[in-house]
Design a protein around this motif. Structure first.
Motif, PDB file in Angstrom:
ATOM      1  N   UNK A   1     -26.846   2.828 -59.638  1.00 20.75           N
ATOM      2  CA  UNK A   1     -26.609   3.693 -58.475  1.00 20.75           C
ATOM      3  C   UNK A   1     -25.607   3.075 -57.513  1.00 20.75           C
ATOM      4  N   UNK A   2     -25.669   1.757 -57.355  1.00 23.06           N
ATOM      5  CA  UNK A   2     -24.751   1.066 -56.457  1.00 23.06           C
ATOM      6  C   UNK A   2     -23.311   1.165 -56.946  1.00 23.06           C
ATOM      7  N   UNK A   3     -23.103   1.029 -58.247  1.00 21.19           N
ATOM      8  CA  UNK A   3     -21.766   1.176 -58.830  1.00 21.19           C
ATOM      9  C   UNK A   3     -21.195   2.553 -58.487  1.00 21.19           C
ATOM     10  N   UNK A   4     -22.017   3.580 -58.667  1.00 28.07           N
ATOM     11  CA  UNK A   4     -21.562   4.948 -58.408  1.00 28.07           C
ATOM     12  C   UNK A   4     -21.336   5.192 -56.919  1.00 28.07           C
ATOM     13  N   UNK A   5     -22.219   4.657 -56.082  1.00 26.64           N
ATOM     14  CA  UNK A   5     -22.054   4.824 -54.632  1.00 26.64           C
ATOM     15  C   UNK A   5     -20.741   4.217 -54.157  1.00 26.64           C
ATOM     16  N   UNK A   6     -20.387   3.066 -54.696  1.00 27.96           N
ATOM     17  CA  UNK A   6     -19.171   2.370 -54.269  1.00 27.96           C
ATOM     18  C   UNK A   6     -17.898   3.148 -54.606  1.00 27.96           C
ATOM     19  N   UNK A   7     -17.926   3.970 -55.653  1.00 29.48           N
ATOM     20  CA  UNK A   7     -16.719   4.724 -56.004  1.00 29.48           C
ATOM     21  C   UNK A   7     -16.739   6.144 -55.450  1.00 29.48           C
ATOM     22  N   UNK A   8     -17.752   6.449 -54.607  1.00 34.58           N
ATOM     23  CA  UNK A   8     -17.752   7.719 -53.886  1.00 34.58           C
ATOM     24  C   UNK A   8     -18.531   8.843 -54.518  1.00 34.58           C
ATOM     25  N   UNK A   9     -19.409   8.544 -55.456  1.00 33.82           N
ATOM     26  CA  UNK A   9     -20.162   9.592 -56.140  1.00 33.82           C
ATOM     27  C   UNK A   9     -21.162  10.267 -55.213  1.00 33.82           C
ATOM     28  N   UNK A  10     -21.452  11.514 -55.531  1.00 37.06           N
ATOM     29  CA  UNK A  10     -22.604  12.187 -54.964  1.00 37.06           C
ATOM     30  C   UNK A  10     -23.777  12.003 -55.917  1.00 37.06           C
ATOM     31  N   UNK A  11     -24.954  12.466 -55.501  1.00 39.20           N
ATOM     32  CA  UNK A  11     -26.146  12.270 -56.313  1.00 39.20           C
ATOM     33  C   UNK A  11     -26.995  13.536 -56.325  1.00 39.20           C
ATOM     34  N   UNK A  12     -27.490  13.886 -57.505  1.00 39.09           N
ATOM     35  CA  UNK A  12     -28.437  14.988 -57.661  1.00 39.09           C
ATOM     36  C   UNK A  12     -29.810  14.348 -57.812  1.00 39.09           C
ATOM     37  N   UNK A  13     -30.710  14.637 -56.860  1.00 34.19           N
ATOM     38  CA  UNK A  13     -32.035  14.022 -56.846  1.00 34.19           C
ATOM     39  C   UNK A  13     -33.121  15.076 -57.050  1.00 34.19           C
ATOM     40  N   UNK A  14     -34.282  14.645 -57.549  1.00 34.21           N
ATOM     41  CA  UNK A  14     -35.395  15.581 -57.749  1.00 34.21           C
ATOM     42  C   UNK A  14     -36.694  15.081 -57.133  1.00 34.21           C
ATOM     43  N   UNK A  15     -36.624  14.003 -56.340  1.00 36.38           N
ATOM     44  CA  UNK A  15     -37.824  13.486 -55.679  1.00 36.38           C
ATOM     45  C   UNK A  15     -37.412  12.614 -54.510  1.00 36.38           C
ATOM     46  N   UNK A  16     -38.393  12.341 -53.634  1.00 38.28           N
ATOM     47  CA  UNK A  16     -38.097  11.479 -52.502  1.00 38.28           C
ATOM     48  C   UNK A  16     -37.873  10.045 -52.972  1.00 38.28           C
TER      49      UNK A  16
END
Length: 258
Positions: free
Chosen positions: A68-83
């Protein structure tokens, strides 16, 4: 260069021999390629060119914090299904305003937390869920951004257990009922209509089901426009099939162009 390849009959992760990793860390172990993760995300991102877009990673696929950190650093968004997935994204450096909250069983406490951190949008699966989100937003005196997930009744031509876009599947709102829900949301002081959502399944190796679903989504979009309901984004979902054994799958650039 492939992220994983055989060199001198030995499997390598990028330039590192798996046997060396096994010697250092033991076996069994999970090995991921940072380059592979970044390249796969950028293939989607670059295919859109200058067209406004957000490419969201489905956290349910792998919620490892380093991934998740790799993706966050390159500007990704995230699709989540829980808190839990939302909290993992935040800990990993992801931004709440780049998270879309999908899933069929959002609880009151999950909705409260998502509103507190400023989630980008709730993908609503039913009339009862729309009512729940509105009620929670009212209780905390906020406006909840929503998108309604519609079921386009399209055959994704994948395994029936991972098909989500047929009428008999449990996911999404019937296309004929969506207008009524959007009108309810439009009139609410505590709901903000943002998007229109559609997801038809996983392991899809043919682009035509995506286009069939999109045709139906665009028809609904026209209908919403005639009723004065403005949609700011389309959330178009479905899993691109993996090439496991040389099978033909979807070319990302061709898919996005279409």
């Amino acid at each position: 260069m492939l992220s994983f390849s055989y060199q001198n009959h030995t499997l390598h992760a990028e330039s590192v021999a798996i046997t060396d990793l096994m010697a250092a860390y033991g076996s069994p172990l999970y090995v991921y390629s940072r380059t592979g993760i970044e390249n796969n995300w950028r293939e989607f991102d670059q295919a859109f060119g200058t067209h406004p877009h957000l490419v969201c990673y489905a956290v349910k696929a792998n919620s490892n914090l380093a991934v998740l950190n790799i993706l966050a650093k390159i500007g990704a968004g995230f699709d989540i299904v829980s808190i839990g997935e939302l909290e993992r994204v935040l800990v990993a450096g992801g931004k709440a305003n780049k998270c879309v909250f999908s899933g069929v069983a959002k609880t009151v406490s999950e909705i409260e937390r998502a509103l507190e951190v400023g989630v980008r949008c709730f993908n609503v699966e039913s009339a009862s869920e729309l009512n729940r989100i509105e009620s929670v937003a009212q209780s905390v005196d906020k406006q909840a951004p929503i998108s309604i997930r519609v079921n386009p009744n399209v055959d994704a031509k994948t395994h029936p257990y991972i098909s989500t876009g047929l009428k008999e599947n449990k996911f999404g709102v019937d296309m004929n009922e969506a207008l009524d829900l959007y009108q309810i949301a439009q009139k609410s002081e505590h709901l903000s209509v943002q998007g229109l959502d559609c997801h038809i399944g996983s392991q899809i190796t043919d682009v035509s089901p995506f286009l069939d679903a999109l045709d139906k989504v665009l028809e609904l979009l026209k209908q919403l426009n005639t009723h004065g309901i403005t949609i700011h984004h389309l959330d178009l979902g479905g899993g691109i099939g993996i090439d496991y054994e040389g099978e033909e799958t979807i070319n990302i650039q061709a898919y996005i162009n279409a």
